[in-house]
Design a protein around this motif. Structure first.
Motif, mmCIF file in Angstrom:
data_model
loop_
_atom_site.group_PDB
_atom_site.id
_atom_site.type_symbol
_atom_site.label_atom_id
_atom_site.label_comp_id
_atom_site.label_asym_id
_atom_site.label_seq_id
_atom_site.Cartn_x
_atom_site.Cartn_y
_atom_site.Cartn_z
ATOM 1 N N HIS A 128 9.946 63.884 44.719
ATOM 2 C CA HIS A 128 8.784 63.162 45.256
ATOM 3 C C HIS A 128 9.187 61.763 45.732
ATOM 4 O O HIS A 128 8.736 61.312 46.788
ATOM 5 C CB HIS A 128 7.661 63.084 44.220
ATOM 6 N N HIS A 129 10.029 61.103 44.960
ATOM 7 C CA HIS A 129 10.512 59.778 45.352
ATOM 8 C C HIS A 129 11.296 59.875 46.660
ATOM 9 O O HIS A 129 11.107 59.069 47.573
ATOM 10 C CB HIS A 129 11.395 59.186 44.241
ATOM 11 N N TYR A 167 11.086 62.202 49.005
ATOM 12 C CA TYR A 167 10.198 62.524 50.116
ATOM 13 C C TYR A 167 9.350 61.309 50.510
ATOM 14 O O TYR A 167 9.225 60.994 51.695
ATOM 15 C CB TYR A 167 9.299 63.712 49.745
ATOM 16 N N ASP A 168 8.793 60.632 49.536
ATOM 17 C CA ASP A 168 7.937 59.477 49.820
ATOM 18 C C ASP A 168 8.683 58.370 50.550
ATOM 19 O O ASP A 168 8.119 57.698 51.412
ATOM 20 C CB ASP A 168 7.339 58.912 48.529
ATOM 21 N N ASN A 169 9.942 58.174 50.220
ATOM 22 C CA ASN A 169 10.701 57.056 50.783
ATOM 23 C C ASN A 169 11.456 57.376 52.058
ATOM 24 O O ASN A 169 11.788 56.460 52.808
ATOM 25 C CB ASN A 169 11.664 56.503 49.735
ATOM 26 N N SER A 172 10.845 60.525 54.159
ATOM 27 C CA SER A 172 10.288 61.513 55.081
ATOM 28 C C SER A 172 9.922 60.900 56.433
ATOM 29 O O SER A 172 10.144 61.520 57.473
ATOM 30 C CB SER A 172 9.084 62.224 54.467
#
Length: 169
Positions: free
Chosen positions: A11-12, A14-16, A18
């Motif tokens: 998640h980290h 992807y969030d940073n 993507s």
């Protein structure tokens, strides 16, 4: 955290990253629909091959960009994509590209500004290779330039770009 394939690590990641990877892919495939499909494949590849990343060989972000770039180019060269283009009604295809060409959604990290600091011939080589997916041989043919010259100029362009990007770390 990523090497252990921890879900919060994903998640980290992807969030940073993507947005930036989306921009790279969009610039290559020039279609939001295809970019959304490819970005999923890219993150699966990153996740499944995280153990192959070697910090001694380069930055993590560069490694991810290369995966995104190669995946997008592979997608463009795939037979299924070529068949989709052949089967798509011409007006829709032209409309999609015209819409994309009027907006620049690909510059999520300010990379275009860095590219603009390069000489125009270096910008052209990087654009052809990294955004349009041409091989060095194809660039040689397109620019009517010997392959050895293309390779040398590409290397010089990448060295210059690397030097310019040092300020952004």
């Amino acid at each position: 955290m990523l090497r252990q394939q921890n879900e919060s690590g994903f998640h980290h990641l992807y969030d940073n990253y993507s947005g930036a990877l989306y921009g790279v892919i969009l610039r290559i495939v020039q279609s939001k629909e295809y970019t959304e499909e490819i970005i999923q494949d890219v993150f699966v590849k990153i996740w499944n091959s995280i153990h192959q990343y070697d910090a001694a060989k380069g930055r993590f972000y560069t490694w991810m960009i290369n995966i995104a770039r190669n995946t997008a180019i592979d997608y463009l060269k795939s037979k299924s994509f070529q068949n989709q283009l052949k089967n798509q009604p011409l007006p829709d295809f032209v409309y999609e590209n015209a819409e994309l060409s009027t907006t620049n959604n690909s510059d999520f990290i300010g990379f275009n500004k860095v590219l603009e600091s390069l000489e125009s011939d270096k910008q052209e080589l990087i654009d052809l290779a990294y955004y349009q997916g041409f091989t060095q041989s194809e660039i040689s043919e397109k620019l009517n330039m010997p392959l050895g010259t293309v390779k040398t100029k590409m290397r010089n362009a990448l060295i210059k770009l690397k030097d310019l990007l040092k300020d952004y770390q």
